[in-house]
Design an enzyme around this catalytic site. Sequence first.
Site, PDB file in Angstrom:
ATOM      1  N   LEU A 156       0.831  -1.212   0.000  1.00 33.76           N
ATOM      2  CA  LEU A 156       0.000   0.000   0.000  1.00 33.76           C
ATOM      3  C   LEU A 156       0.864   1.260   0.000  1.00 33.76           C
ATOM      4  CD1 LEU A 156       0.144   1.448   3.031  1.00 33.76           C
ATOM      5  CD2 LEU A 156      -1.411  -0.377   3.612  1.00 33.76           C
ATOM      6  N   LYS A 157       0.279   2.359  -0.531  1.00 38.99           N
ATOM      7  CA  LYS A 157       0.939   3.657  -0.496  1.00 38.99           C
ATOM      8  C   LYS A 157       0.240   4.507   0.545  1.00 38.99           C
ATOM      9  CE  LYS A 157      -0.220   4.509  -4.844  1.00 38.99           C
ATOM     10  NZ  LYS A 157      -0.784   3.228  -5.285  1.00 38.99           N
ATOM     11  N   ILE A 256       8.902   9.331 -11.945  1.00 38.74           N
ATOM     12  CA  ILE A 256      10.134   9.956 -12.451  1.00 38.74           C
ATOM     13  C   ILE A 256      10.078  11.462 -12.230  1.00 38.74           C
ATOM     14  CG2 ILE A 256      10.796   8.114 -14.066  1.00 38.74           C
ATOM     15  CD1 ILE A 256       9.584   9.855 -16.339  1.00 38.74           C
ATOM     16  N   GLY A 259      12.795  16.037  -7.312  1.00 35.36           N
ATOM     17  CA  GLY A 259      12.322  16.793  -6.156  1.00 35.36           C
ATOM     18  C   GLY A 259      13.397  16.893  -5.090  1.00 35.36           C
ATOM     19  N   GLY A 263      11.193  10.546   1.272  1.00 34.05           N
ATOM     20  CA  GLY A 263      11.209  10.324   2.718  1.00 34.05           C
ATOM     21  C   GLY A 263      10.240   9.209   3.039  1.00 34.05           C
ATOM     22  N   CYS A 266       9.298   4.077   4.635  1.00 36.64           N
ATOM     23  CA  CYS A 266       9.680   2.863   3.906  1.00 36.64           C
ATOM     24  C   CYS A 266      10.944   2.993   3.060  1.00 36.64           C
ATOM     25  CB  CYS A 266       8.509   2.408   3.042  1.00 36.64           C
ATOM     26  SG  CYS A 266       7.126   1.872   4.059  1.00 36.64           S
ATOM     27  N   LYS A 269      14.466   3.467   4.877  1.00 36.63           N
ATOM     28  CA  LYS A 269      14.898   2.341   5.722  1.00 36.63           C
ATOM     29  C   LYS A 269      15.009   1.047   4.907  1.00 36.63           C
ATOM     30  CE  LYS A 269      10.657   0.436   7.778  1.00 36.63           C
ATOM     31  NZ  LYS A 269      10.601  -0.786   6.981  1.00 36.63           N
ATOM     32  N   LYS A 327       4.810  13.271   2.070  1.00 40.03           N
ATOM     33  CA  LYS A 327       4.144  13.350   0.770  1.00 40.03           C
ATOM     34  C   LYS A 327       2.701  13.790   1.016  1.00 40.03           C
ATOM     35  CE  LYS A 327       2.661   8.567   0.193  1.00 40.03           C
ATOM     36  NZ  LYS A 327       2.616   7.446  -0.715  1.00 40.03           N
ATOM     37  N   ARG A 334       7.818  10.844   8.962  1.00 44.60           N
ATOM     38  CA  ARG A 334       9.044  10.071   9.124  1.00 44.60           C
ATOM     39  C   ARG A 334       9.966  10.327   7.927  1.00 44.60           C
ATOM     40  NH1 ARG A 334       6.310   4.365  10.922  1.00 44.60           N
ATOM     41  NH2 ARG A 334       4.702   5.085   9.479  1.00 44.60           N
TER      42      ARG A 334
END
Length: 447
Positions: A156-157, A256, A259, A263, A266, A269, A327, A334
């Site tokens: 999932l996003k 693509i 920016g 961050g 996910c 890390k 985002k 995080r």
Amino acid sequence: MKVTVFGIGYVGLVQAAVLADAGHHVCCVDIDPDKIAGLKKGVIPIYEPGLEALVLKGTREGRLVFTTDAAMGVGHGQLQFIAVGTPPDEDGSADLKYVLAVAETIARHMAGRKVIINKSTVPVGTADKVSAKVAAVLAERGESLPYAVVSNPEFLKEGAAVSDCQKPDRIVIGTSDSEAEKAMRELYAPFNRNHDKVIVMDVRSAELTKYAANCMLATKISFMNEIANLAELLGADIEAVRKGIGSDPRIGYHFIYPGCGYGGSCFPKDVQALVRTAQQVGYEPALLQSVEDVNYRQKQKLFQFINRHFKGDLEGKTIALWGLAFKPNTDDMREASSRVLMEALWAAGAKVQAFDPEAMDETTRIYGQRSDLKLVSTLEEALAGADALAICTEWQPFRAPDFERIKASLSQPVIFDGRNLYEPAALKAQGFTYYAIGRGDSISQNQ
Ligand SMILES: NC(=O)c1ccc[n+]([C@@H]2O[C@H](COP(=O)([O-])OP(=O)(O)OC[C@H]3O[C@@H](n4cnc5c(N)ncnc54)[C@H](O)[C@@H]3O)[C@@H](O)[C@H]2O)c1
């Protein structure tokens, strides 16, 4: 089916709510008593579009319950999900202490067959470790109970987590246990109607699939950032280049965008963890290490623009900041680029006046009250009396602002845009000095 989810964070809560909505009976266990007390009262601890309605509905209809009582959780589900955090250890490898603590808890309380499902992102070999932990605790108890450990990574996003869970692109199931596979297929059947999205593989391949997916996405971003940095030096415009390469179907337009760095909980890390995994088996992952290095540098970029613009004199300056979340459509901060920028600005003696549609409570939780951070409740308020505007997150309301008002509010008409939201030529025509990522135009006018 009866399901238990351990770890009620971004992944566990969404998964639990979506499973309950499909008709399953889900018991949610977390060790954070405040979180569980809040959820029992209908207080949703995170922001995720569509989540609140699902949680409230599941609770009202009795298919979603919350508890800190691990024994109750283990007793409830034939399927036991582990969805706790796997933060980076000191050397960057994934810290498995929370995962193994849940494995131990399940083994302590189980009284019959359980399918234990690793939903957390965990290094290759973790299912074996979970299995060994369960076996050791059962042996200590003098019991020999049947169990299977399955890898079922989550794709999932954040920001679209509910719809991603309801309509997954794929359902990866890592197991060689046919009974466990059958149970997993039954669990996900409501989400697998249009065409078969289930991909069954061995456990280790499933574990690696999750890292490979995140590392590929992070690589795309760092690649684009590297080309953007080159575009700046060569006088090219990365937006034109992006369209030029995205039109090739082998490359595609997704992911693509250049920016100010990636961050979140996910990509940073997971890239680091795969680097450590590779090193542990004697392989030097040169590409992955570079993905991480490029991203680290990219997160410094906005500060470098700002520092250069103000000729190294930021003492007493106030920077308006739009976007704190890593985002849009989340309150998650995080590893957010905004944190790197704010901390650099503070170290240089500047103040930050910030607005984010969802992440302000999280900002207060992280930084507390400080004299060099003012959180305001509208994007206009952030501008009042500031010397410049910086943008770290591409939230929708930032995309078409009132530029006249921005100009009138700032002491200097200057924008540092970490997400390339505007057209350099249009901003220049309106009298702005505009810094963006890899846009030759915006950079050359400032050199
Ligand atoms: N956030 C994402 O977008 C995302 C996407 C895919 C995969 N993942 C992976 O899923 C895992 C969870 O991520 P998250 O973002 O949901 O984490 P999170 O930090 O939001 O939530 C983890 C929860 O686990 C709880 N917990 C810790 N130990 C526990 C225990 N022994 N028993 C019960 N609960 C316990 C914590 O209190 C916390 O509420 C991680 O491995 C992550 O890499 C995250």
